[in-house]
Design an enzyme around this catalytic site. Structure first.
Site, PDB file in Angstrom:
ATOM      1  N   ARG A 192      76.212  48.005 -17.235  1.00  0.00           N
ATOM      2  CA  ARG A 192      76.721  47.031 -16.266  1.00  0.00           C
ATOM      3  C   ARG A 192      78.252  46.927 -16.312  1.00  0.00           C
ATOM      4  O   ARG A 192      78.829  45.855 -16.096  1.00  0.00           O
ATOM      5  CB  ARG A 192      76.102  45.644 -16.487  1.00  0.00           C
ATOM      6  CG  ARG A 192      74.601  45.592 -16.350  1.00  0.00           C
ATOM      7  CD  ARG A 192      74.144  45.963 -14.950  1.00  0.00           C
ATOM      8  NE  ARG A 192      72.698  45.932 -14.877  1.00  0.00           N
ATOM      9  CZ  ARG A 192      71.911  46.979 -15.120  1.00  0.00           C
ATOM     10  NH1 ARG A 192      72.445  48.149 -15.432  1.00  0.00           N
ATOM     11  NH2 ARG A 192      70.605  46.875 -15.024  1.00  0.00           N
ATOM     12  N   SER A 271      69.982  38.950 -10.979  1.00  0.00           N
ATOM     13  CA  SER A 271      70.121  38.621 -12.405  1.00  0.00           C
ATOM     14  C   SER A 271      71.478  37.957 -12.646  1.00  0.00           C
ATOM     15  O   SER A 271      72.515  38.583 -12.443  1.00  0.00           O
ATOM     16  CB  SER A 271      70.006  39.891 -13.250  1.00  0.00           C
ATOM     17  OG  SER A 271      68.748  40.499 -13.063  1.00  0.00           O
ATOM     18  N   GLU A 375      76.762  37.850 -14.999  1.00  0.00           N
ATOM     19  CA  GLU A 375      76.974  39.138 -14.334  1.00  0.00           C
ATOM     20  C   GLU A 375      77.775  38.984 -13.036  1.00  0.00           C
ATOM     21  O   GLU A 375      78.656  39.805 -12.765  1.00  0.00           O
ATOM     22  CB  GLU A 375      75.637  39.825 -14.055  1.00  0.00           C
ATOM     23  CG  GLU A 375      75.782  41.210 -13.471  1.00  0.00           C
ATOM     24  CD  GLU A 375      74.477  41.999 -13.453  1.00  0.00           C
ATOM     25  OE1 GLU A 375      74.398  42.976 -12.717  1.00  0.00           O
ATOM     26  OE2 GLU A 375      73.549  41.602 -14.168  1.00  0.00           O
TER      27      GLU A 375
END
Length: 383
Positions: A192, A271, A375
């Site tokens: 990520r 998410s 995130e």
């Protein structure tokens, strides 16, 4: 410079400017960009949250993108880039500067080589590669947002990451004042993360290039256990790419991870937290906390993360810390379908969302000693 004025629109005061697009060869001609003032940004995000931008520019070509970036940089104006808006948390006060909406289009497939303009809708692009019988992106179906965001986050799901198929990223380098092409290695992909995320004010992604696989219409080897179980195959097996895509879409929809305007569980950024990666010492401390909380027979999810590190599940941590599906009494709550998604139930503010996120972070830290990291990109606010 010639200026054409329009009336007020639903997004704010509208103005269309015809002006030079910058110093590149292709931009010597005049281009037309849409410009709005006092423009609400909430409609451009999947959270549907956030205040207005002082100025909103929509660019539909690479030259327009570069021209808008150069103009903002030359004037010293803060710049916010917006693609699909699926990874943004914008403060209630909005953004005091220029918000640049990248709405470029371009899908070019040459054999197994794919090039996408940054503004291409990601889900549509994935569907087209599957229709072409190519493998490599089918398990990334249903992820909201634009193609240009995928290398920034190194988007991944159900056993695939874009870093495994990206060959090059074409970007405008704001520091050098020129367009550059970065190889996969130069993008410095990790979980990520990427070079673009590490230095968010330097690069503006314009195009992304991929090398896909012609496996006779079959998918890439299925890696993710849940996907394999749903498909009724073993890890490493292949299935028709279209079958893999449909299975992933059903899995995502069941978790509220496919956009649906009527379903408030999808009014989210997907998410909200990344899965924590722990050092060996941190992991041992974590296991002690797990045993203290849940008993000796409990084993948390654990996956090797390289260099002696272990990745565990943020969703598991959130649930076991007491934040179950649907948690919350206000207008921002945890999704009723997945504990990793924080959602706007329709009347939330950004501050409502952040209050919930902070509560979850503090609760998980208190119980397990692990600090969750958000995130989505925050604009004008922080956890």
């Amino acid at each position: 410079m010639r200026e054409l004025r329009r009336g007020r629109t639903a997004l704010g005061r509208s103005r269309t400017r015809v002006r030079p697009a910058g110093r590149t060869r292709a931009a010597r001609t005049l281009v037309r960009v849409q410009e709005l003032h006092d423009a609400p940004l909430a409609p451009l995000t999947t959270f549907r949250l956030g205040g207005p931008a002082t100025r909103l520019v929509t660019a539909t070509t690479d030259d327009e993108v570069i021209a808008a970036v150069r103009a903002a940089d030359a004037a010293g104006t803060p710049l916010l880039l917006i693609g699909g808006g699926s990874n943004l948390v914008i403060g209630d006060k909005g953004f005091d500067g220029t918000a640049l909406r990248i709405a470029t289009t371009g899908f070019r497939l040459d054999g197994t080589r794919l090039e996408l303009a940054a503004g291409e809708v990601w889900t549509d692009a994935v569907a087209r590669t599957v229709e072409a019988g190519l493998a490599g992106l089918e398990c990334l179906a249903g992820i909201p947002g634009s193609a240009g965001a995928t290398p920034i986050q190194n988007v991944g799901a159900y056993g695939q990451e874009v870093s495994s198929t990206i060959t090059e990223v074409v970007a405008y380098d704001r520091r050098a004042g020129e367009t550059v092409t970065l190889t996969n290695a130069e993008c410095r992909f990790s979980y990520r993360h990427s070079r673009f995320k590490a230095d968010p004010d330097r690069y503006v992604v314009l195009r992304v290039r991929f090398e896909l696989e012609d496996a006779g219409g079959l998918s890439a080897p299925i890696k993710y256990p849940e996907t394999a179980r749903v498909l009724g195959v073993e890890a490493g097996d292949r299935v028709p790419a279209a079958t893999a895509r449909e299975a992933v879409l059903k899995l995502r929809a069941g978790k509220g991870m496919v956009l649906d305007a009527e379903d408030h569980d999808t009014w989210s950024a997907g998410s909200f937290f990344t899965n924590p990666i722990l050092t060996a010492a941190e992991y041992e401390t974590f296991l002690t906390r797990v045993r203290d909380r849940l008993g000796d027979g409990t084993t948390p999810p654990a996956y090797p993360a390289g260099d002696g590190h272990t990745k565990t599940s943020a969703a598991w941590l959130i649930d076991k810390a007491g934040f179950t599906k649907g948690y919350g009494a206000g207008p921002a709550r945890i999704s009723t379908k997945h504990t990793l998604a924080l959602t706007n139930r329709g009347e939330a503010t950004t501050e409502d969302l952040l209050a919930l996120a902070r509560e979850v972070v503090a609760g998980v830290r208190d119980v397990f000693g692990v600090t969750l990291v958000n995130e989505p990109v925050t604009v004008g606010v922080s956890l």
